[in-house]
Scaffold this active site. Structure first.
Site, PDB file in Angstrom:
ATOM      1  N   PRO A  18     -69.530-107.863  19.974  1.00 43.45           N
ATOM      2  CA  PRO A  18     -68.538-107.543  18.944  1.00 43.45           C
ATOM      3  C   PRO A  18     -67.396-108.552  18.810  1.00 43.45           C
ATOM      4  CG  PRO A  18     -68.107-106.290  20.906  1.00 43.45           C
ATOM      5  CD  PRO A  18     -69.354-107.070  21.190  1.00 43.45           C
ATOM      6  N   ASP A  41     -71.655-117.158  11.547  1.00 41.42           N
ATOM      7  CA  ASP A  41     -70.965-116.653  10.354  1.00 41.42           C
ATOM      8  C   ASP A  41     -69.670-115.985  10.778  1.00 41.42           C
ATOM      9  OD1 ASP A  41     -71.660-114.022  11.180  1.00 41.42           O
ATOM     10  OD2 ASP A  41     -73.645-114.329  10.303  1.00 41.42           O
ATOM     11  N   LYS A  63     -70.258-115.528   5.171  1.00 38.34           N
ATOM     12  CA  LYS A  63     -69.803-115.018   3.879  1.00 38.34           C
ATOM     13  C   LYS A  63     -68.348-115.413   3.687  1.00 38.34           C
ATOM     14  CE  LYS A  63     -72.478-110.861   4.621  1.00 38.34           C
ATOM     15  NZ  LYS A  63     -72.374-109.447   4.940  1.00 38.34           N
ATOM     16  N   GLY A  94     -73.612-111.336  15.056  1.00 41.69           N
ATOM     17  CA  GLY A  94     -72.637-110.388  15.582  1.00 41.69           C
ATOM     18  C   GLY A  94     -73.356-109.183  16.176  1.00 41.69           C
ATOM     19  N   GLY A  95     -72.809-108.633  17.240  1.00 48.23           N
ATOM     20  CA  GLY A  95     -73.396-107.427  17.835  1.00 48.23           C
ATOM     21  C   GLY A  95     -74.796-107.687  18.340  1.00 48.23           C
ATOM     22  N   ASP A  96     -75.734-106.840  17.942  1.00 42.64           N
ATOM     23  CA  ASP A  96     -77.146-107.013  18.277  1.00 42.64           C
ATOM     24  C   ASP A  96     -77.871-107.542  17.040  1.00 42.64           C
ATOM     25  OD1 ASP A  96     -79.439-106.135  20.282  1.00 42.64           O
ATOM     26  OD2 ASP A  96     -80.082-105.703  18.231  1.00 42.64           O
ATOM     27  N   THR A 124     -73.909-103.882  20.540  1.00 40.77           N
ATOM     28  CA  THR A 124     -73.665-103.535  19.148  1.00 40.77           C
ATOM     29  C   THR A 124     -72.288-102.895  18.978  1.00 40.77           C
ATOM     30  OG1 THR A 124     -74.698-102.553  17.205  1.00 40.77           O
ATOM     31  CG2 THR A 124     -74.750-101.236  19.208  1.00 40.77           C
ATOM     32  N   ALA A 125     -71.740-102.997  17.760  1.00 43.90           N
ATOM     33  CA  ALA A 125     -70.354-102.572  17.504  1.00 43.90           C
ATOM     34  C   ALA A 125     -70.103-101.129  17.917  1.00 43.90           C
ATOM     35  CB  ALA A 125     -70.014-102.772  16.025  1.00 43.90           C
ATOM     36  N   MET A 177     -70.408-100.753   8.272  1.00 46.48           N
ATOM     37  CA  MET A 177     -70.181-101.194   6.885  1.00 46.48           C
ATOM     38  C   MET A 177     -69.775-100.033   5.996  1.00 46.48           C
ATOM     39  SD  MET A 177     -73.422-103.797   6.559  1.00 46.48           S
ATOM     40  CE  MET A 177     -74.547-102.813   7.545  1.00 46.48           C
TER      41      MET A 177
HETATM   42  N1  SAH Z   1     -75.412-106.581  14.131  1.00 43.84           N
HETATM   43  C1  SAH Z   1     -74.059-106.038  14.131  1.00 43.84           C
HETATM   44  C2  SAH Z   1     -73.763-105.283  12.858  1.00 43.84           C
HETATM   45  C3  SAH Z   1     -73.778-106.152  11.618  1.00 43.84           C
HETATM   46  S1  SAH Z   1     -73.348-105.267  10.172  1.00 43.84           S
HETATM   47  C4  SAH Z   1     -73.879-105.149  15.379  1.00 43.84           C
HETATM   48  O1  SAH Z   1     -74.854-104.863  16.063  1.00 43.84           O
HETATM   49  O2  SAH Z   1     -72.739-104.768  15.666  1.00 43.84           O
HETATM   50  C5  SAH Z   1     -71.593-105.585  10.079  1.00 43.84           C
HETATM   51  C6  SAH Z   1     -70.816-104.326  10.437  1.00 43.84           C
HETATM   52  O3  SAH Z   1     -70.806-104.139  11.851  1.00 43.84           O
HETATM   53  C7  SAH Z   1     -69.363-104.354  10.045  1.00 43.84           C
HETATM   54  O4  SAH Z   1     -69.189-103.988   8.690  1.00 43.84           O
HETATM   55  C8  SAH Z   1     -68.788-103.292  10.967  1.00 43.84           C
HETATM   56  O5  SAH Z   1     -69.090-101.984  10.499  1.00 43.84           O
HETATM   57  C9  SAH Z   1     -69.597-103.520  12.228  1.00 43.84           C
HETATM   58  N2  SAH Z   1     -68.909-104.396  13.188  1.00 43.84           N
HETATM   59  C10 SAH Z   1     -69.335-105.586  13.649  1.00 43.84           C
HETATM   60  N3  SAH Z   1     -68.469-106.086  14.553  1.00 43.84           N
HETATM   61  C11 SAH Z   1     -67.482-105.164  14.686  1.00 43.84           C
HETATM   62  C12 SAH Z   1     -66.296-105.081  15.471  1.00 43.84           C
HETATM   63  N4  SAH Z   1     -65.943-106.045  16.329  1.00 43.84           N
HETATM   64  N5  SAH Z   1     -65.519-103.979  15.330  1.00 43.84           N
HETATM   65  C13 SAH Z   1     -65.845-102.983  14.492  1.00 43.84           C
HETATM   66  N6  SAH Z   1     -66.953-103.015  13.714  1.00 43.84           N
HETATM   67  C14 SAH Z   1     -67.762-104.085  13.816  1.00 43.84           C
END
Ligand code: SAH
Length: 256
Positions: A18, A41, A63, A94-96, A124-125, A177
């Site tokens: 995150p 990104d 983006k 980002g995240g997973d 993941t977030a 999102m």
């Molecule tokens: N693959 C990512 C998600 C991508 S979709 C994952 O696993 O986390 C993008 C969305 O993820 C954002 O709109 C938000 O809802 C969430 N997100 C990603 N990073 C975040 C963070 N640090 N804090 C809160 N929400 C986050």
């Protein structure tokens, strides 16, 4: 003298968590260190790029201003082209990589092109937000499931989830999102029978130094969130487990 064989290129899709670099896996760091090219990104915290070798090529495919700086198809093609030139291409997600974020599409195009690809999972977030707030997503007897849902549909609409099934399950809802569509999400959940008093929290920039949280109820969180004007990535947790959060906790950041 025989010609040098062309080195075989490959790609790695790396879940970077995150934002806080402390939440990278060792495997993610190793992949970043061995990259010839890094694609990233806006969801990637810039400090993560510091793990790369100085000479690595960095490409921002993110983006900007709500528009895709690069279309997904162009990103897919770019990863394939770079890998075919012999590079180790590391795509930072980002995240997973496989929780939203279109990692599956990048994987499919690499597989179709015959490029060897590896996937590194990431935090993941929803899990990062839950850890930060101390919300056990599936605390026994409070929630027996957790549902990762997107609030983002085409043209500002919301996706056609089976809202009744979600409510009946009694599980925790982690909405990605969803900050722009939260009023619609909440309305659908309440129409399907979820109590407006159900606890809910929005977490912006989970795990980062600028993390912010808004605790409220399902009925009220959309207005509270709109008033707060969260601009960063925001995750919404809905369900009884939110009541277990330790709101007074100030997330301690481990010293480097
Ligand atoms: N693959 C990512 C998600 C991508 S979709 C994952 O696993 O986390 C993008 C969305 O993820 C954002 O709109 C938000 O809802 C969430 N997100 C990603 N990073 C975040 C963070 N640090 N804090 C809160 N929400 C986050």
């Amino acid at each position: 003298m025989s010609a040098c064989p062309r080195p075989e290129g490959r790609a790695t899709l790396v879940g970077c968590g995150p934002g806080d670099p402390d939440l990278l896996t060792l495997r993610a760091v190793k992949a970043i260190q061995s990259a010839d090219v890094l694609l990233f990104d806006a969801l990637i915290d810039p400090s993560i790029l510091d793990f790369a070798r100085p000479e690595v090529r960095r490409i921002d495919v993110g983006k900007r201003c709500g528009r895709h700086a690069m279309q997904q198809a162009a990103i897919n093609a770019l990863i394939v082209r770079l890998a075919r030139s012999g590079a180790h291409v590391v795509r930072l997600k980002g995240g997973d990589p496989f929780v939203f974020g279109r990692g599956g599409e990048e994987l499919a195009s690499l597989r179709a092109a015959g490029v060897p690809v590896t996937v590194v999972p990431g935090v993941t977030a929803a899990c990062a937000a839950a850890a930060s707030l101390q919300v056990p997503l599936t605390h026994r007897d409070v929630a027996r499931s957790v549902h990762f849902v997107t609030g983002h549909g085409a043209d500002g609409a919301i996706p056609a989830h089976d809202w009744s099934a979600l409510v009946r399950s009694g599980g925790t809802i982690a909405a990605y999102m969803a900050s722009r569509t939260l009023a619609l999400v909440a309305a659908r959940l309440m129409a399907a029978g979820m109590a407006g008093a159900t606890q809910a929290v929005a977490v912006e920039n989970a795990s980062r130094a600028n993390e912010r949280r808004l605790f409220s109820t399902l009925a009220e969180l959309p207005d509270v969130l709109a008033a707060a004007g969260f601009e960063g990535p925001t995750l919404v947790l809905i369900g009884a487990v939110v009541g277990l959060a330790n709101d007074v906790i100030v997330t301690e950041r481990l010293a480097a």
